[in-house]
Structure formats: structure tokens, C-alpha cells
Design a protein around this motif. Sequence first.
Motif, PDB file in Angstrom:
ATOM      1  N   UNK A 102      42.293  38.125  38.165  1.00 35.23           N
ATOM      2  CA  UNK A 102      42.002  36.822  37.542  1.00 35.23           C
ATOM      3  C   UNK A 102      40.575  36.809  36.987  1.00 35.23           C
ATOM      4  N   UNK A 103      39.596  37.245  37.820  1.00 34.45           N
ATOM      5  CA  UNK A 103      38.199  37.282  37.362  1.00 34.45           C
ATOM      6  C   UNK A 103      38.068  38.222  36.163  1.00 34.45           C
ATOM      7  N   UNK A 104      38.700  39.366  36.281  1.00 34.07           N
ATOM      8  CA  UNK A 104      38.672  40.370  35.217  1.00 34.07           C
ATOM      9  C   UNK A 104      39.196  39.823  33.910  1.00 34.07           C
ATOM     10  N   UNK A 105      40.257  39.000  34.008  1.00 30.15           N
ATOM     11  CA  UNK A 105      40.850  38.410  32.807  1.00 30.15           C
ATOM     12  C   UNK A 105      39.830  37.549  32.055  1.00 30.15           C
ATOM     13  N   UNK A 106      39.122  36.671  32.819  1.00 34.17           N
ATOM     14  CA  UNK A 106      38.139  35.778  32.179  1.00 34.17           C
ATOM     15  C   UNK A 106      36.951  36.562  31.600  1.00 34.17           C
ATOM     16  N   UNK A 107      36.487  37.563  32.342  1.00 27.82           N
ATOM     17  CA  UNK A 107      35.353  38.374  31.870  1.00 27.82           C
ATOM     18  C   UNK A 107      35.724  39.082  30.573  1.00 27.82           C
ATOM     19  N   UNK A 108      36.881  39.686  30.566  1.00 25.67           N
ATOM     20  CA  UNK A 108      37.313  40.443  29.384  1.00 25.67           C
ATOM     21  C   UNK A 108      37.500  39.493  28.191  1.00 25.67           C
ATOM     22  N   UNK A 109      38.052  38.300  28.497  1.00 26.55           N
ATOM     23  CA  UNK A 109      38.279  37.330  27.422  1.00 26.55           C
ATOM     24  C   UNK A 109      36.941  36.913  26.793  1.00 26.55           C
ATOM     25  N   UNK A 110      35.920  36.587  27.629  1.00 24.20           N
ATOM     26  CA  UNK A 110      34.611  36.165  27.114  1.00 24.20           C
ATOM     27  C   UNK A 110      33.934  37.305  26.354  1.00 24.20           C
ATOM     28  N   UNK A 111      34.037  38.508  26.908  1.00 26.10           N
ATOM     29  CA  UNK A 111      33.440  39.666  26.232  1.00 26.10           C
ATOM     30  C   UNK A 111      34.057  39.858  24.853  1.00 26.10           C
ATOM     31  N   UNK A 112      35.333  39.678  24.795  1.00 30.05           N
ATOM     32  CA  UNK A 112      36.058  39.823  23.536  1.00 30.05           C
ATOM     33  C   UNK A 112      35.571  38.807  22.504  1.00 30.05           C
ATOM     34  N   UNK A 113      35.341  37.568  22.973  1.00 30.71           N
ATOM     35  CA  UNK A 113      34.889  36.499  22.078  1.00 30.71           C
ATOM     36  C   UNK A 113      33.481  36.797  21.550  1.00 30.71           C
ATOM     37  N   UNK A 114      32.606  37.241  22.471  1.00 28.62           N
ATOM     38  CA  UNK A 114      31.225  37.544  22.075  1.00 28.62           C
ATOM     39  C   UNK A 114      31.213  38.672  21.045  1.00 28.62           C
ATOM     40  N   UNK A 115      32.028  39.694  21.306  1.00 26.17           N
ATOM     41  CA  UNK A 115      32.088  40.829  20.363  1.00 26.17           C
ATOM     42  C   UNK A 115      32.590  40.385  18.992  1.00 26.17           C
ATOM     43  N   UNK A 116      33.549  39.465  19.013  1.00 24.52           N
ATOM     44  CA  UNK A 116      34.109  38.951  17.768  1.00 24.52           C
ATOM     45  C   UNK A 116      33.026  38.207  16.969  1.00 24.52           C
ATOM     46  N   UNK A 117      32.205  37.377  17.656  1.00 24.39           N
ATOM     47  CA  UNK A 117      31.136  36.606  17.006  1.00 24.39           C
ATOM     48  C   UNK A 117      30.123  37.574  16.381  1.00 24.39           C
ATOM     49  N   UNK A 118      29.733  38.601  17.154  1.00 23.57           N
ATOM     50  CA  UNK A 118      28.766  39.577  16.641  1.00 23.57           C
ATOM     51  C   UNK A 118      29.300  40.298  15.416  1.00 23.57           C
TER      52      UNK A 118
END
Lengths: 177, 197
Positions: A102-118
Motif C-alpha cells: 500500500x505504501x509502495x503504491x502511493x510512493x510510486x504514484x507520487x514519484x510518477x507524477x513528479x517525473x511527469x511534471x519535470x
Amino acid sequence: MDINQFKKLIPHYLTNELQPKYLQSFKEFLQTDPAARQELEAFQKSWDLLVEFKAIEPDPGYMSRFWTSVSRQPGSWHKNIGMGFKRLVPGPVLAAACVVLIIGFFVIRDQGYIQLVHREKSQLDDNEIELVEYLGLVENYDLVTDTEFFKNVETLKKIRKKQNKQSLNYSKVQGVS
Amino acid sequence: MSQSPYFSDPDAQLMLEFLGGDKASFEKLMRKYYPRILNFIYRYVGIREIAEDLTQEVFIKVYHNARSYVPKAKFSTWLFTVARNVSLNELRSHKRKTVSMDESLETGENEVRPQWQDLAASDPSEDLAAKERASMVREAVARLPENQRVAVLLRRYEDFSYQEISQTMKISEKAVKSLLNRAKESLRNKLSGLLDA
């Protein structure tokens, strides 16, 4: 040896497990006492008589009945997989793995969003970046435009100030008179 | 790592083939053991219909729990252990259901006993003396304590060795011999009416 001792030894004698120290006296008693012979025969006969408990034949449709029962049991293969998994992975380990997932899911999701913004930002020039950063204000547009509230606050402050001033003057006049 | 000697047991091989997905192997095992398990349970619980149902239950359990089978004993001893457990559960639940209705079932020995149906009466081919003899033998077996009854059934009708009985009943061989000796004494006393005739 008496007949009671003899009776106790009969089952051991019949299974060839009578200890040698008893065997000789057992055989002697058997030859001399007719009641002993009768007792030994009764033991053997009672065991043989169990043949009277006749076997039964299975119902001819037992095999088809079995496969029908097996097919009616819902989700048996799911159950087997579940049981096998439970055996392999103990409960606490399973719970810990769920938390990590569950924690991994949220971390990966946020990382994905940040990478997308960059990635998106890297494709913009300076003016566009400035424009995008100010776009944050647009989200607060309703709040910014609702200045009436702030205007009212300022008015209230002015009124309070005026009142304070008047009361001060009044107290001065009272003091003089 | 040394392999269990029971891997060479042909029945264990069939079971392993079934675990590999071969249902025909399971059918072979069933054809071989169904009549034996049926008769073991019939002699244990005393009622044919219940014996038929319980035998089905035994094989359904084996089918669904095949993965728990490890060839560390002969397949037959494992199968008869399952059959004994299923039968024992049935007798216990039957006792619970009937005790409140029939106080005579309370023996005071905390023992579970079969409820016999009069099969002899339903078989016109048997003459009266044979019916009576069969009935007395059934009654004598039924009145044995549960563990003695299992030992007798396995020894007398299944021709199990002491070692196989000890593996099935999960007791020592010495305990098996002791159970059988006491059962034989008991049977000799209970069947005295037939022996003197």
C-alpha cells in the motif's frame, strides 16, 4: 499354572508371542487340562467367527456420484490455491507485505507524477514556465476576487478607531468640567 | 537427502500422478480402495447408508487434500486413518444428536458405539440360525471400545500388520498388541453363546 493364568496367556500364544519362560508351562497345562483345550479352541473360534460379519457391495453408481459431488463443490481449486498460499506464507508476513504494498503504491504514484511534471516543464521556454507557475493563482481566483470581505474588515477597523477617538475626547471634556 | 521408502508404493505413485493432474490415477485408487473403505466404515458405524455417505466423504477429502499427502507411510494406512477420523466424527455427532432423545445411549464409559440396523431381517436368503449368528457377531464387534474395534477391523478384515495398524492409529506396536489381546478376550466372552452351541 491355573486356568485363569492360562486364559490370560492364550492371546499371546495364538500370535506366537508367548515368552519362552511361560511357553513350556503353558503347553504342559494345555495337555493335562481338558478345560484348557476347550478354552483355547473357544478363543480361536471366536476370532474365526468374525467372518460372519459379511462384507457389503458398493452402490454401482458410486463413481459417478463421487464426480458429481466433486463438481458441485464451488471454487474448490480457488480453495486449494488459497490454502496452499496460506501454508507457504504465514499471517504476519502477509499483513506486513500488504502494508508495504500500500505504501509502495502511493510512493510510486507520487514519484510518477513528479517525473511527469519535470518532463512537461523541460519542454517549455522561460516565459511559458513563468506563466505556468502563475497559473497557481488561477486556482485561487474565487478567493482573490472575493475582496468585499477584506473591504468590510477595513471599514470595521476605521469605525472602531473613530469610536475610540471620540470616547477619548469625551473623557477629556469630562475631566476639564 | 534420502527418499522415503514409501515412494515405491504403487498407490503412492498413483497419488503422485494424480497430483500431477492425472484424474485417471485417482479413479484407479478409488476402484481399488472404495469397497475396502466402505466395508471398514460399515463395520465401524453399522449402517449401510451412513457408510456409503461417509465413504464418499473420505474420497472427497482425499481428492481435495491430496496436496497434504506425503509418502512417509503406505498410502493405505493414510487412507484408513482418514476413514477412521471421518467415522469417529460421525459417531460423535450422532451421539450428540441422539443422547437427549434416548438416555440409554449414555454408557458412562464415554465411548462411541455404532447404532445397528437389523440387516439380517432384510435379507431373506439367510436362514434363521445364520441371521442370529451374524447379528451376535455384529453386536459383539459393536460393543468393543472404539480403539479395540478399529484394531480388530484392520487386523481381521484388512489383514494389516501390527506396524500398519500402529501407523494408522498413531500408537505404538506394543499398544496395538495389547488392544488386540483385550479385544480377543472380550470377543471370546461376548460370543460364548455361539461357541458353546
